[in-house]
Write a protein that holds these residues in place. Structure first.
Motif, PDB file in Angstrom:
ATOM      1  N   ARG A   1       0.831  -1.211   0.000  1.00 44.35           N
ATOM      2  CA  ARG A   1       0.000   0.000   0.000  1.00 44.35           C
ATOM      3  C   ARG A   1       0.864   1.258   0.000  1.00 44.35           C
ATOM      4  N   ALA A   2       1.932   1.241   0.785  1.00 47.04           N
ATOM      5  CA  ALA A   2       2.815   2.407   0.827  1.00 47.04           C
ATOM      6  C   ALA A   2       3.423   2.691  -0.536  1.00 47.04           C
ATOM      7  N   GLU A   3       3.827   1.629  -1.242  1.00 48.33           N
ATOM      8  CA  GLU A   3       4.428   1.795  -2.564  1.00 48.33           C
ATOM      9  C   GLU A   3       3.399   2.319  -3.565  1.00 48.33           C
ATOM     10  N   ARG A   4       2.163   1.846  -3.450  1.00 41.82           N
ATOM     11  CA  ARG A   4       1.127   2.343  -4.366  1.00 41.82           C
ATOM     12  C   ARG A   4       0.871   3.829  -4.123  1.00 41.82           C
ATOM     13  N   SER A   5       0.855   4.213  -2.854  1.00 44.60           N
ATOM     14  CA  SER A   5       0.615   5.620  -2.525  1.00 44.60           C
ATOM     15  C   SER A   5       1.713   6.516  -3.086  1.00 44.60           C
ATOM     16  N   LEU A   6       2.945   6.065  -3.014  1.00 43.97           N
ATOM     17  CA  LEU A   6       4.056   6.854  -3.561  1.00 43.97           C
ATOM     18  C   LEU A   6       3.985   6.948  -5.084  1.00 43.97           C
ATOM     19  N   THR A   7       3.549   5.870  -5.712  1.00 39.60           N
ATOM     20  CA  THR A   7       3.405   5.905  -7.171  1.00 39.60           C
ATOM     21  C   THR A   7       2.321   6.904  -7.573  1.00 39.60           C
TER      22      THR A   7
END
Length: 393
Positions: free
Chosen positions: A304-310
């Motif tokens: 989820r954190a990686e998706r938010s950064l993307t």
């Protein structure tokens, strides 16, 4: 005691079918008594010439299983090699070659070396690669017994050997033959998967997609395949589609993964990779939508954190600095202990600068230098602060 008499009667009457039955019966009794070595000796009787093929096959399998139970692979391989040397044309020779190859593969995976007489020498043994010995066993089966029911399995294992040697065209040919000859089964699904992997490694992405999709379409009714291979096949389809530039296949497969495995790492990774590729091609809105829809459908999925950064990065690509800042601030509040925190703090400061909120940017960069002195981005933050103060003067 009774089976001892049976063996004698069958031998005296030269009735090999009864000899085979008697030896198998005696061996099974010895197994149940826990007398493994005596059971092995009894099964050895059924490796003789003239014993019915069914009993030979049983004996080969039993000798192998009992030897493995004793963790004595050398004994099993020796028995098989002796059988093949004495009866190379036996009805069970195909099984012997297949089993011998599988045992050699076990030794190879375990890092075991064998010593065989060196060519032209009598006393000097030479270390021999078990992988090569396994390859030779499977190759012999394929060449000598093209109609064997084990042909497809031998090709599957042959492909594995070639792949380990880095011979990808040969591996692909073997896997293709395995796919064509194996019945619908876990082995055939495995052959499709390895064929696809080999095609992928040779940059034949359309071929890899086709092979992965063969598993997705043809094996959902087999529980073992559905459990162990279906999800990886879907994920690898996404990877192959992205590598080959087929965004339609990638996005459709992401939806299939999301429907079947919503909380899996595979689904989350596939969605992230696909969104990043869409963003790289310039369609930031579509990349964002894919990730936002994914989060809505599977809010507890990994990454989820990686998706938010993307998502934040898509706003940066559009130079929508206000939304990028909002996204980064939300990320920092949601994931305060994430290892990417320093990088996100720097990006928030940089986006604030790009938004021409210079006083706020100065405060953020000064705070960054103070809090993350050893971070690789600290020097860049320090330079920004120095440039800003130089311009002030």
């Amino acid at each position: 005691q009774g089976t001892t008499n049976l063996l004698a009667i069958a031998a005296n009457g030269a009735q090999t079918n009864l000899l085979g039955e008697s030896a198998a019966f005696r061996a099974s009794l010895l197994e149940r008594l826990g007398q493994t070595n005596d059971a092995l000796a009894a099964y050895q009787i059924n490796l003789a010439e003239g014993i019915p093929a069914e009993r030979q096959r049983q004996a080969l399998l039993k000798i192998t299983d009992l030897s493995l139970a004793q963790t004595n692979i050398p004994q099993a391989t020796k028995t098989l090699e002796q059988f093949l040397a004495r009866y190379p044309e036996a009805a069970s020779a195909d099984l012997a070659w297949q089993t011998l190859g599988e045992l050699r593969l076990r030794q190879y995976e375990a890092g075991v070396e064998v010593s065989l007489p060196a060519p032209g020498a009598t006393n000097a043994p030479a270390a021999t690669n078990n992988l090569q010995l396994a390859l030779e066993a499977f190759s012999t089966l394929v060449k000598k017994f093209p109609q064997s029911f084990l042909f497809g399995k031998a090709q599957l294992d042959l492909g594995w050997c070639y792949g380990r040697q880095g011979k990808l065209p040969e591996a692909q040919a073997a896997y293709q033959a395995a796919v064509e000859r194996l019945p619908a089964s876990k082995d055939q699904a495995t052959a499709y998967f390895r064929l696809a992997d080999t095609q992928f490694r040779q940059t034949n992405y359309p071929g890899a997609i086709k092979s992965y999709q063969a598993i997705i379409a043809g094996f959902v009714s087999l529980p073992e395949v559905k459990t162990n291979l279906l999800e990886p096949a879907l994920f690898e389809t996404v990877r192959a589609a992205l590598a080959g530039g087929d965004l339609a296949v990638a996005t459709n497969t992401v939806q299939t993964l999301l429907a079947g495995y919503p909380r899996s790492l595979s689904a989350a990774s596939a969605a992230l990779l696909t969104a990043q590729e869409i963003s790289r091609r310039g369609d930031q809105a579509a990349a964002r939508k894919l990730l936002l829809d994914f989060d809505k459908a599977a809010p507890d999925a990994p990454l989820r954190a990686e998706r938010s950064l993307t998502i934040a990065a898509t706003y940066e690509q559009e130079k929508n600095w206000a939304e990028a800042i909002t996204q980064h601030e939300s990320w920092l509040a949601t994931f305060p202990t994430n290892a990417a925190k320093p990088s996100v703090e720097f990006d928030r400061a940089w986006d604030t600068f790009q938004a021409r909120r210079l006083t706020n940017a100065l405060a953020l960069f000064v705070d960054f230098v103070a809090r993350f002195q050893t971070n690789k981005l600290a020097a860049r933050a320090q330079i920004w602060v120095a440039d800003y103060r130089s311009e002030e003067r």
